[in-house]
Design a protein around this motif. Structure first.
Motif, PDB file in Angstrom:
ATOM      1  N   TYR A 228       0.863  -1.176   0.079  1.00 53.45           N
ATOM      2  CA  TYR A 228       0.068  -0.104   0.002  1.00 53.45           C
ATOM      3  C   TYR A 228       0.927   1.205   0.037  1.00 53.45           C
ATOM      4  O   TYR A 228       0.661   2.278  -0.955  1.00 53.45           O
TER       5      TYR A 228
ATOM      6  N   SER B   2      -5.439  -3.251  -6.282  1.00 53.71           N
ATOM      7  CA  SER B   2      -5.527  -2.539  -5.133  1.00 53.71           C
ATOM      8  C   SER B   2      -6.716  -3.386  -4.198  1.00 53.71           C
ATOM      9  O   SER B   2      -6.433  -3.494  -2.874  1.00 53.71           O
TER      10      SER B   2
ATOM     11  N   ILE C 192      -4.430  -5.961  -2.351  1.00 49.04           N
ATOM     12  CA  ILE C 192      -3.677  -5.346  -1.390  1.00 49.04           C
ATOM     13  C   ILE C 192      -4.849  -5.065  -0.078  1.00 49.04           C
ATOM     14  O   ILE C 192      -4.226  -5.408   1.106  1.00 49.04           O
ATOM     15  N   GLN C 193      -5.933  -4.607  -0.251  1.00 52.29           N
ATOM     16  CA  GLN C 193      -6.789  -4.190   0.770  1.00 52.29           C
ATOM     17  C   GLN C 193      -7.326  -5.546   1.437  1.00 52.29           C
ATOM     18  O   GLN C 193      -7.306  -5.426   2.670  1.00 52.29           O
TER      19      GLN C 193
END
Length: 468
Positions: free
Chosen positions: A108, A139, A142-143
């Motif tokens: 991140y 993304s 990653i989250q």
């Protein structure tokens, strides 16, 4: 009313001199005996004399590889830039959360250009670092790593303590347990927290911004001043209770009594070798020796700016001498001269090495998940350890030798911020334990030049043999 630095230095010159004077040898000996007992290292003793200062000696034999000492830090701080790569307990500095959270945070912050790995080069239009071969991770992946929805294979073998937030709600300090959170709040953080309980959040943020942009050695210095103020208040409260118990007519402490409490609070700092920061900091290689005076003047001015900001944030009238430029400079100089790097190995590295050592039949399937993560992090950056600055009271008593018999070395089981000193050869009872402050493999002239910053000319056996 916050006084200017010059007023404090002049008004409290006698108290400042008392704080910086050499401690009484008998009191110092008693302090170190208590410290050795607290560390449970009964095979060691600290010897003191007025001529040679202090040194650590062994009372028992040690063999090569033996653990000599695990020393708790008096104060330490993670480097600001390192916080983007490593989520650790703000008190004991062990890694916290989960392997998934550690990897997700790194990715991140890497996307935001804040990770150490992104210092290698600029990003291309897609946001990926173009100077190294990396793949981008979506993304949403990653989250999901960060919020716990995605579990990596075998990560349960590297379980980490859960994340405990700061009790003051600052969102900047995190802990491995309620015990560490409470200990840090009591010792340091209650004065430096930027949460809802902060006396002056804006002033604290200005101080932190200045430290982050100039030199983050100001942060452990601020933590130490915070520690001294809180320790002083604790000693003062104990004195009030004692007075009331003895039924004194007045519960008000006289100024001499107050300063006595400050001297008592200062005792753990009094044992550290100190010089003004601007006098002992090494001259950078890019600074011409002709400009040395200007460089040291600028360093002093930088410390002055930092101290002004800190004073606006946490000034305490009864602890005014601590906010003198002389005291602040000596505190920072103590870190400069006694610093043992704070280093804690990353469990993320252990995790990826474990995956790499799996049998081929298992590894091929697992690496379909983990290899894109390694590629995105970069081979040189997934293993970034926790790094910072710390002062260790017993380790700081160890003298230098270019042929040392011990060294700082973290073993596999050493997973927090304590200093770990290991024997590098057999050491007989009665011998002094020495470590090297520099790279001892450097030529004689270079070693002597580096050690001059510590204020001595080395006469160890190696230097005597190497001397032209």
């Amino acid at each position: 009313m916050v006084e200017t630095v010059s007023e404090i230095d002049s008004r409290f010159s006698r108290q400042i001199s008392a704080l910086l004077s050499a401690p009484d040898l008998l009191q110092l000996q008693a302090y170190f005996e208590a410290l050795v007992a607290d560390r449970r290292c009964n095979g060691l003793e600290v010897k003191l004399d007025s001529k040679n200062g202090k040194g650590v000696y062994c009372k028992v034999n040690f063999e090569e590889g033996d653990l000599i000492l695990k020393d708790k830090m008096l104060v330490g701080a993670q480097h600001c830039s390192n916080k983007f790569d490593c989520l650790v307990c703000s008190y004991c500095f062990q890694f916290i959360g989960s392997i998934e959270l550690q990897i997700g945070r790194k990715l991140y912050f890497q996307e935001l250009g804040l990770s150490v790995s992104d210092e290698c080069g600029p990003s291309d239009e897609s946001g990926c670092n173009s100077s190294v071969s990396k793949s981008c991770i979506p993304s949403d992946v990653i989250q999901s790593l960060m919020d716990g929805r995605m579990k990596l294979p075998f990560s349960d073998k590297f379980a980490l303590p859960p994340v405990v937030p700061c009790p003051g709600g600052c969102g900047e300090a995190f802990y491995c347990s309620e015990l560490c959170a409470e200990a840090d709040w009591k010792a340091f953080h209650s004065l430096l927290c930027t949460g809802s309980s902060s006396r002056d959040k804006g002033a604290l943020l200005e101080f932190l911004k200045h430290a982050n942009e100039t030199n983050d050695i100001f942060i452990p210095a601020a933590k130490l001043i915070s520690f001294l103020i809180l320790r002083f208040r604790e000693l003062k409260a104990a004195s009030h209770i004692e007075q009331q118990r003895k039924k004194h007519k007045s519960s008000n402490l006289q100024y001499n009594d107050i300063f006595h409490r400050l001297l008592e609070a200062w005792k753990p700092v009094s044992v550290g070798y100190k010089k003004s920061w601007w006098d002992c900091i090494s001259l950078p290689e890019d600074i011409d020796p002709c400009d040395e005076s200007l460089f040291r003047k600028e360093i002093k001015e930088l410390a002055f700016e930092s101290l002004q900001l800190l004073k606006h944030a946490i000034y305490d009238d009864e602890c005014a001498p601590l906010f003198s430029l002389d005291i602040y400079g000596h505190i920072i100089g103590m870190f400069e001269l006694n610093n043992l790097d704070l280093v804690v190995a990353s469990p993320v590295e252990d995790y990826f090495l474990y995956i790499d050592d799996l049998p081929d039949s298992e590894k091929e399937e697992v690496q379909k998940i983990t290899k894109p993560l390694v590629d995105a992090l970069g081979d040189d950056f997934y293993s970034v350890p926790c790094q910072g600055t710390a002062f260790f009271p017993l380790q700081s008593c160890m003298n230098h030798s270019c042929a040392p018999n011990a060294k700082a070395f973290k073993r596999e089981e050493d997973r927090n911020g304590e200093a770990t000193i290991i024997a590098t050869r057999s050491i007989l009872a009665g011998e002094e334990i020495t470590i090297s402050y520099i790279d001892e493999d450097l030529p004689f002239e270079e070693r002597q030049k580096l050690l001059a910053d510590y204020g001595f000319h080395c006469k160890c056996p190696k230097c005597l043999a190497d001397k032209p």
